[in-house]
Design a protein around this motif. Structure first.
Motif, mmCIF file in Angstrom:
data_model
loop_
_atom_site.group_PDB
_atom_site.id
_atom_site.type_symbol
_atom_site.label_atom_id
_atom_site.label_comp_id
_atom_site.label_asym_id
_atom_site.label_seq_id
_atom_site.Cartn_x
_atom_site.Cartn_y
_atom_site.Cartn_z
ATOM 1 N N MET A 161 18.772 -25.258 28.076
ATOM 2 C CA MET A 161 18.596 -24.551 26.811
ATOM 3 C C MET A 161 19.399 -25.258 25.731
ATOM 4 S SD MET A 161 20.498 -22.360 24.678
ATOM 5 C CE MET A 161 20.516 -20.738 23.916
ATOM 6 N N SER A 194 12.681 -19.306 15.243
ATOM 7 C CA SER A 194 11.676 -18.948 14.237
ATOM 8 C C SER A 194 11.202 -20.132 13.400
ATOM 9 C CB SER A 194 12.233 -17.868 13.301
ATOM 10 O OG SER A 194 12.333 -16.653 13.998
ATOM 11 N N GLY A 211 13.379 -14.699 16.675
ATOM 12 C CA GLY A 211 13.903 -13.449 16.132
ATOM 13 C C GLY A 211 13.270 -13.077 14.807
HETATM 14 C C1 LIG Z 1 19.429 -15.465 16.992
HETATM 15 C C2 LIG Z 1 19.032 -16.471 18.001
HETATM 16 C C3 LIG Z 1 17.705 -16.897 18.112
HETATM 17 C C4 LIG Z 1 16.592 -16.420 17.193
HETATM 18 O O1 LIG Z 1 16.814 -16.928 15.901
HETATM 19 P P1 LIG Z 1 15.676 -16.810 14.752
HETATM 20 O O2 LIG Z 1 15.971 -17.942 13.855
HETATM 21 O O3 LIG Z 1 15.891 -15.486 14.115
HETATM 22 O O4 LIG Z 1 14.374 -16.925 15.402
HETATM 23 C C5 LIG Z 1 17.407 -17.812 19.111
HETATM 24 N N1 LIG Z 1 18.347 -18.277 19.955
HETATM 25 C C6 LIG Z 1 19.628 -17.888 19.879
HETATM 26 C C7 LIG Z 1 20.618 -18.461 20.832
HETATM 27 C C8 LIG Z 1 20.016 -16.974 18.902
HETATM 28 O O5 LIG Z 1 21.305 -16.614 18.816
#
Ligand SMILES: *Cc1c(COP(=O)(O)O)cnc(C)c1O
Length: 219
Positions: A161, A194, A211
């Motif tokens: 990841m 996103s 998110g």
């Molecule tokens: C908050 C977060 C996301 C999602 O982020 P967005 O830009 O809102 O899609 C993905 N991965 C991790 C590790 C996060 O902390």
């Protein structure tokens, strides 16, 4: 369609577009990152069919998910944030997938917790792919040792990841992570948020963590 259903359809269509371009048959798993959003914001997405959700803090997830899990069987819960070793037991109890295994001390704590709980969540090793001082994730140079240690401790490691550096083109970082996963024969690639989930899907992501594109902007 509800707002939630429209946003979900739009993200899934973006993933399908990327898969078509990359000539891949399997759409990445979409994990809806619901951090900072409450149960009332999450329910419409569940109603629209979304089943995989992610949180970045154990305590916040403990406050809102047990009730939602009781309402809807079949939810898969992912932890995507930095995890303190003293929260390992709670994390193992609540989450099905942990995306942020990044150091030997956490491996030890998770191994102990999963034995106690008799539960073995899928784990991703988080890599600090841009070598940023302030970011979580293990250095690329430490990855082989971390993987060997996690495996011998009994963790179910399924992939890598990353969160690439902000405000620069993410594609080279996704490609680099994919290359390391290939070398280590790990099938899972948790990458894409996103702003870049289509790019990540083009480069082989198997899980995207989205998110704000699903829930709107966070405060
Ligand atoms: C908050 C977060 C996301 C999602 O982020 P967005 O830009 O809102 O899609 C993905 N991965 C991790 C590790 C996060 O902390």
């Amino acid at each position: 369609m509800t707002d939630a259903a429209e946003r979900l359809a739009s993200v899934l269509a973006g993933l399908d577009r990327a898969c078509h371009l990359a000539n891949r048959a399997d759409r990445p798993q979409l994990v809806a990152i619901s951090k900072t959003f409450d149960a009332d914001a999450i329910r419409p997405l569940i109603a629209a069919g979304q089943r995989h959700f992610g949180e970045n803090r154990v305590q916040e997830a403990q406050a809102k998910w047990p009730a939602l899990l009781t309402e809807t069987p079949g939810i898969v819960l992912h932890l995507v944030g930095q995890l303190q070793s003293n929260k390992a037991a709670e994390a193992i109890t609540l989450f099905d997938v942990i995306h942020s295994v990044d150091r030997p001390s956490l491996v030890t704590a998770l191994a102990k917790a999963q034995t106690a709980a008799n539960k073995r969540p899928a784990c991703y090793l988080q890599v600090n792919i841009g070598n940023e001082a302030q970011k979580g994730g293990c250095a690329l140079a430490d990855l082989p040792d971390l993987l060997a240690g996690a495996r011998s401790a009994g963790l179910n490691v399924v992939g890598l990841m990353c969160v690439p550096p902000a405000a620069v083109e993410p594609a080279p970082f996704f490609a680099l992570l994919a290359e390391h996963a290939r070398r280590l024969a790990l099938p899972g690639l948790s990458m894409g948020m996103s702003s870049d989930y289509e790019t990540a899907a083009l480069l082989g992501s198997t899980v995207v963590r989205v998110g704000s594109a699903l829930f709107g902007m966070r405060d």
